[in-house]
Design a protein around this motif. Structure first.
Motif, PDB file in Angstrom:
ATOM      1  N   ARG A   6      -9.405  10.054   0.307  1.00  0.00           N
ATOM      2  CA  ARG A   6     -10.071  10.438   1.536  1.00  0.00           C
ATOM      3  C   ARG A   6     -10.482   9.221   2.331  1.00  0.00           C
ATOM      4  O   ARG A   6     -11.105   8.308   1.807  1.00  0.00           O
ATOM      5  CB  ARG A   6     -11.314  11.278   1.228  1.00  0.00           C
ATOM      6  N   PRO A   7     -10.190   9.179   3.635  1.00  0.00           N
ATOM      7  CA  PRO A   7     -10.625   8.057   4.461  1.00  0.00           C
ATOM      8  C   PRO A   7     -12.112   8.114   4.698  1.00  0.00           C
ATOM      9  O   PRO A   7     -12.760   9.126   4.494  1.00  0.00           O
ATOM     10  CB  PRO A   7      -9.852   8.267   5.766  1.00  0.00           C
ATOM     11  N   ALA A   8     -12.667   6.991   5.186  1.00  0.00           N
ATOM     12  CA  ALA A   8     -14.109   6.913   5.394  1.00  0.00           C
ATOM     13  C   ALA A   8     -14.589   7.955   6.375  1.00  0.00           C
ATOM     14  O   ALA A   8     -15.695   8.471   6.244  1.00  0.00           O
ATOM     15  CB  ALA A   8     -14.478   5.522   5.903  1.00  0.00           C
ATOM     16  N   SER A  15     -17.431   1.358   8.446  1.00  0.00           N
ATOM     17  CA  SER A  15     -16.629   2.309   7.677  1.00  0.00           C
ATOM     18  C   SER A  15     -15.295   2.574   8.357  1.00  0.00           C
ATOM     19  O   SER A  15     -14.259   2.697   7.698  1.00  0.00           O
ATOM     20  CB  SER A  15     -17.404   3.613   7.471  1.00  0.00           C
ATOM     21  N   GLN A  16     -15.285   2.626   9.690  1.00  0.00           N
ATOM     22  CA  GLN A  16     -14.032   2.856  10.410  1.00  0.00           C
ATOM     23  C   GLN A  16     -13.089   1.671  10.271  1.00  0.00           C
ATOM     24  O   GLN A  16     -11.876   1.844  10.106  1.00  0.00           O
ATOM     25  CB  GLN A  16     -14.314   3.119  11.888  1.00  0.00           C
ATOM     26  N   ASP A  76     -11.540   1.851   6.876  1.00  0.00           N
ATOM     27  CA  ASP A  76     -10.583   2.946   6.873  1.00  0.00           C
ATOM     28  C   ASP A  76      -9.280   2.519   7.539  1.00  0.00           C
ATOM     29  O   ASP A  76      -8.189   2.809   7.050  1.00  0.00           O
ATOM     30  CB  ASP A  76     -11.187   4.147   7.589  1.00  0.00           C
ATOM     31  N   ASP A  77      -9.385   1.797   8.651  1.00  0.00           N
ATOM     32  CA  ASP A  77      -8.202   1.350   9.378  1.00  0.00           C
ATOM     33  C   ASP A  77      -7.403   0.310   8.593  1.00  0.00           C
ATOM     34  O   ASP A  77      -6.169   0.282   8.679  1.00  0.00           O
ATOM     35  CB  ASP A  77      -8.602   0.776  10.735  1.00  0.00           C
ATOM     36  N   TRP A  98      -5.497   3.835   0.654  1.00  0.00           N
ATOM     37  CA  TRP A  98      -5.783   5.220   1.027  1.00  0.00           C
ATOM     38  C   TRP A  98      -5.059   5.576   2.308  1.00  0.00           C
ATOM     39  O   TRP A  98      -4.368   4.758   2.902  1.00  0.00           O
ATOM     40  CB  TRP A  98      -7.288   5.426   1.192  1.00  0.00           C
ATOM     41  N   GLY A  99      -5.259   6.817   2.731  1.00  0.00           N
ATOM     42  CA  GLY A  99      -4.564   7.286   3.922  1.00  0.00           C
ATOM     43  C   GLY A  99      -3.112   7.577   3.594  1.00  0.00           C
ATOM     44  O   GLY A  99      -2.803   8.328   2.675  1.00  0.00           O
ATOM     45  N   ASN A 149     -12.289   5.737  -0.928  1.00  0.00           N
ATOM     46  CA  ASN A 149     -12.471   4.652   0.026  1.00  0.00           C
ATOM     47  C   ASN A 149     -13.927   4.179  -0.061  1.00  0.00           C
ATOM     48  O   ASN A 149     -14.849   4.972   0.175  1.00  0.00           O
ATOM     49  CB  ASN A 149     -12.154   5.178   1.429  1.00  0.00           C
ATOM     50  N   GLY A 192     -16.729   5.084   2.584  1.00  0.00           N
ATOM     51  CA  GLY A 192     -17.180   6.438   2.819  1.00  0.00           C
ATOM     52  C   GLY A 192     -18.687   6.616   2.809  1.00  0.00           C
ATOM     53  O   GLY A 192     -19.238   7.296   3.685  1.00  0.00           O
ATOM     54  N   HIS A 250     -20.340   5.767   6.107  1.00  0.00           N
ATOM     55  CA  HIS A 250     -20.127   6.794   7.120  1.00  0.00           C
ATOM     56  C   HIS A 250     -21.054   7.992   6.886  1.00  0.00           C
ATOM     57  O   HIS A 250     -21.729   8.463   7.807  1.00  0.00           O
ATOM     58  CB  HIS A 250     -18.668   7.243   7.084  1.00  0.00           C
TER      59      HIS A 250
END
Length: 269
Positions: A5-7, A52-53, A56-57, A82-83, A151, A154, A157
């Motif tokens: 799961r992404p953030a 967090s973004q 995630d990126d 992830w992703g 992640n 997370g 976030h």
């Protein structure tokens, strides 16, 4: 199989509302206003959401996780992605010994020397937890294995959405000055803000915390300039005592394919 799961969808399973108006002098964007050369100051909520973004990126990281609690120490060291790229290569040390946790495209394998490796789909990750195995159940066991596969951005976030944030000033970490924040939230608020939990899973998780006497979750975050999240620490106080889990994070867009490639390049205080 579901990916890590992404953030932006939360990672609320590391064992472990409002009041987000305080600002930290260290939580700066680096931008300048037209009438001043001073950096603009951002509220902690914005900093944690941005951090967090960013993670995630990036899509991957080297992590080093250390957990201390009444049941004894646990640790993990290795890489995650992830992703679109769902993978994990971690060396895990817990009450079952030192083993290797491998994940790829939703399928997990955990093996210890002298014992046959056990496999599970990501939805059943907690069935690999030694505590779940000892209890003869495949149910939720506090989030140790699940948390390792999430992640690590997370919690930043989720706590930004659900918690009360306090800036704690600047600290030296990994050779530089970073901003330190604390976030607290009732268990129901925190997990209720995790968009990645189904209603059934949410009920299961909340029940676990209630049975263990946990009412509030406490998190700390260390954020370097550029919104780089370097460290996350959760503290959970329950009837059996406190469990403290510290995760050091090194961004890595192409994490190592094998956890045996060497130790994580983790921050040092």
């Amino acid at each position: 199989m579901p990916a890590l799961r992404p953030a932006v969808k939360g990672a609320a399973l590391l064992l472990l509302a409002a009041g987000l108006t305080a600002c930290s002098v260290l939580a700066v964007s680096g931008d300048r206003t037209p009438i001043s050369d001073r950096p603009t100051v951002r509220p902690p909520r914005q900093v944690l959401l941005s951090a967090s973004q960013r993670l995630d990126d990036v899509g991957g990281a080297r992590v080093k996780v250390v957990q201390e609690g009444p049941a004894g120490p646990r640790s993990a060291d290795g890489s995650l992605s992830w992703g679109a790229r769902d993978a994990a290569e971690l060396t895990v040390t817990d009450e079952a010994g030192t083993g290797r946790l491998h994940g790829q495209d939703g399928v997990l394998e955990l093996g210890y020397p002298g014992a046959a490796a056990r496999t599970a789909e990501r939805a059943g990750a907690e069935s690999l937890d030694p505590r779940a195995a000892a209890a003869g159940t495949a149910g939720w066991a506090g989030g140790w294995i699940t948390g390792l596969l999430s992640n690590p951005g997370g919690p930043a976030h989720t706590m930004a959405l659900a918690g009360r944030l306090t800036p704690l000033g600047g600290e030296q970490l990994n050779g530089g000055t970073v901003a330190h924040y604390r976030g607290t939230a009732p268990v129901a608020d925190y997990f209720g803000a995790d968009e990645g939990l189904s209603p059934a899973r949410l009920t299961e998780v909340l029940g676990y915390y209630e049975r263990n006497g946990v009412a509030t979750l406490d998190y700390e975050f260390w954020v370097a300039p550029g919104d780089r999240l370097l460290r996350v620490r959760s503290t959970v106080h329950g009837t059996a005592g406190a469990v403290v889990t510290t995760t050091d994070i090194t961004e890595d867009a192409e994490p190592a394919a094998d956890a045996s490639a060497g130790p994580s390049a983790t921050p040092t205080s």
